[in-house]
Every structure is written in C-alpha cells, then in structure tokens.
Design a protein around this motif. Structure first.
Motif, PDB file in Angstrom:
ATOM      1  N   PRO A 206       2.085   7.072   6.803  1.00  0.00           N
ATOM      2  CA  PRO A 206       0.985   8.036   7.022  1.00  0.00           C
ATOM      3  C   PRO A 206      -0.254   7.372   7.641  1.00  0.00           C
ATOM      4  O   PRO A 206      -0.916   7.952   8.500  1.00  0.00           O
ATOM      5  CB  PRO A 206       0.658   8.564   5.629  1.00  0.00           C
ATOM      6  CG  PRO A 206       1.822   8.213   4.780  1.00  0.00           C
ATOM      7  CD  PRO A 206       2.487   7.040   5.403  1.00  0.00           C
ATOM      8  N   PHE A 207      -0.533   6.125   7.216  1.00  0.00           N
ATOM      9  CA  PHE A 207      -1.677   5.408   7.772  1.00  0.00           C
ATOM     10  C   PHE A 207      -1.445   5.073   9.249  1.00  0.00           C
ATOM     11  O   PHE A 207      -2.366   5.099  10.053  1.00  0.00           O
ATOM     12  CB  PHE A 207      -1.963   4.132   6.981  1.00  0.00           C
ATOM     13  CG  PHE A 207      -2.346   4.392   5.554  1.00  0.00           C
ATOM     14  CD1 PHE A 207      -3.538   5.042   5.248  1.00  0.00           C
ATOM     15  CD2 PHE A 207      -1.512   4.017   4.530  1.00  0.00           C
ATOM     16  CE1 PHE A 207      -3.895   5.295   3.939  1.00  0.00           C
ATOM     17  CE2 PHE A 207      -1.850   4.271   3.211  1.00  0.00           C
ATOM     18  CZ  PHE A 207      -3.051   4.907   2.915  1.00  0.00           C
TER      19      PHE A 207
ATOM     20  N   THR B 192       6.394  -0.195   7.180  1.00  0.00           N
ATOM     21  CA  THR B 192       6.328  -0.157   5.718  1.00  0.00           C
ATOM     22  C   THR B 192       6.354   1.318   5.325  1.00  0.00           C
ATOM     23  O   THR B 192       5.683   2.142   5.932  1.00  0.00           O
ATOM     24  CB  THR B 192       5.042  -0.813   5.189  1.00  0.00           C
ATOM     25  OG1 THR B 192       3.913  -0.062   5.619  1.00  0.00           O
ATOM     26  CG2 THR B 192       4.913  -2.252   5.679  1.00  0.00           C
ATOM     27  N   ILE B 193       7.124   1.641   4.333  1.00  0.00           N
ATOM     28  CA  ILE B 193       7.266   3.051   3.950  1.00  0.00           C
ATOM     29  C   ILE B 193       5.927   3.638   3.536  1.00  0.00           C
ATOM     30  O   ILE B 193       5.584   4.756   3.934  1.00  0.00           O
ATOM     31  CB  ILE B 193       8.322   3.204   2.832  1.00  0.00           C
ATOM     32  CG1 ILE B 193       9.681   2.850   3.408  1.00  0.00           C
ATOM     33  CG2 ILE B 193       8.294   4.607   2.253  1.00  0.00           C
ATOM     34  CD1 ILE B 193      10.808   2.843   2.411  1.00  0.00           C
ATOM     35  N   ILE B 194       5.148   2.888   2.789  1.00  0.00           N
ATOM     36  CA  ILE B 194       3.847   3.389   2.329  1.00  0.00           C
ATOM     37  C   ILE B 194       2.878   3.525   3.503  1.00  0.00           C
ATOM     38  O   ILE B 194       2.021   4.398   3.512  1.00  0.00           O
ATOM     39  CB  ILE B 194       3.263   2.453   1.250  1.00  0.00           C
ATOM     40  CG1 ILE B 194       4.152   2.487   0.015  1.00  0.00           C
ATOM     41  CG2 ILE B 194       1.831   2.822   0.897  1.00  0.00           C
ATOM     42  CD1 ILE B 194       3.784   1.494  -1.052  1.00  0.00           C
ATOM     43  N   GLY B 195       3.027   2.682   4.534  1.00  0.00           N
ATOM     44  CA  GLY B 195       2.091   2.676   5.647  1.00  0.00           C
ATOM     45  C   GLY B 195       2.322   3.730   6.713  1.00  0.00           C
ATOM     46  O   GLY B 195       1.493   3.891   7.603  1.00  0.00           O
TER      47      GLY B 195
ATOM     48  N   LEU C 272       2.214  -1.084  10.484  1.00  0.00           N
ATOM     49  CA  LEU C 272       2.139  -0.189   9.327  1.00  0.00           C
ATOM     50  C   LEU C 272       3.335   0.752   9.260  1.00  0.00           C
ATOM     51  O   LEU C 272       3.804   1.105   8.174  1.00  0.00           O
ATOM     52  CB  LEU C 272       0.852   0.639   9.369  1.00  0.00           C
ATOM     53  CG  LEU C 272      -0.442  -0.087   9.019  1.00  0.00           C
ATOM     54  CD1 LEU C 272      -1.638   0.810   9.291  1.00  0.00           C
ATOM     55  CD2 LEU C 272      -0.421  -0.544   7.575  1.00  0.00           C
TER      56      LEU C 272
END
Length: 120
Positions: free
Chosen positions: A88-89, A83-86, A80
């Motif tokens: 925080p997750f 991936t830039i979006i992942g 995760l």
C-alpha cells in the motif's frame, strides 16, 4: 532576468527549443514508463553547460532534478512493493511521485513560458 548572462540570439533560440523539448519528453514519460524521460534528461545534461549563467540553465537543472528525484521515488516504491506490508505504501509513493513530477513540470513550464529563471 538580472544577474544572468545574455546568450547570443541563435544560441538562446536553440537552447530555448531544447528546454521546451525536454519539458515535453519528460511530460510524455509520465505516461510511457520513463522511456522518453531518459532521452530528455540526457539532452538536459548535455546542454546545461551551454546555458551556464543564463536563465535557461535553471530550467535544465530543474528538469534534471525532477527526473532523478522521481526515479528515486519510483525505486523506493519498487523496493516497498516486494514486501507484503509495503505494497500500500508503494502505491501511495508511486502516486505521490507522479503528482509531484507533474507539479514540477507545470511550475517549470509556466516559468519557462514567461522567460523567467527558476530558483533551484
């Protein structure tokens, strides 16, 4: 301890010390990037058969599961992270995995200290 075999005293004492050592090694690994956890899980894998049928077997299994499930959690977090979006997750998953591992170590150790088997 009903339903469990009784090990010879010396064998149980040795395995008891090894279970404690594995708890300590995996606990230390929470702060040292898993290096000592690898040693601990190897000991648990190697000695679980000697404890087969006793209350100590459940602790070896518990520690093995705790280690490998935490590795899966961290591996997913690493994927995760890329991936830039992942990102925080990934951070949330790392924290959750760490807390979950600590929880399992505390629950397992308390049960071990009371000489009780764990339901694995």
């Amino acid at each position: 301890m009903s339903g469990h075999i009784v090990l010879p005293e010396q064998t149980e004492r040795t395995l008891n010390h090894l279970v404690l050592a594995v708890y300590i090694l995996i606990a230390i690994s929470l702060f040292t990037a898993l290096a000592t956890g690898i040693v601990g899980v190897l000991i648990a894998h190697l000695k679980r058969d000697e404890a087969r049928g006793s209350w100590l077997e459940s602790h070896f299994t518990w520690l093995i599961q705790t280690f490998w499930y935490s590795i899966v959690g961290y591996a997913v977090a690493i994927v995760l992270f890329f991936t830039i979006i992942g990102i925080p997750f990934a951070a949330i998953l790392c924290a959750a995995t760490w807390i979950w591992s600590l929880y399992r170590l505390v629950v397992g150790y308390v049960s071990f200290n009371q000489a009780k088997a764990l339901a694995v």
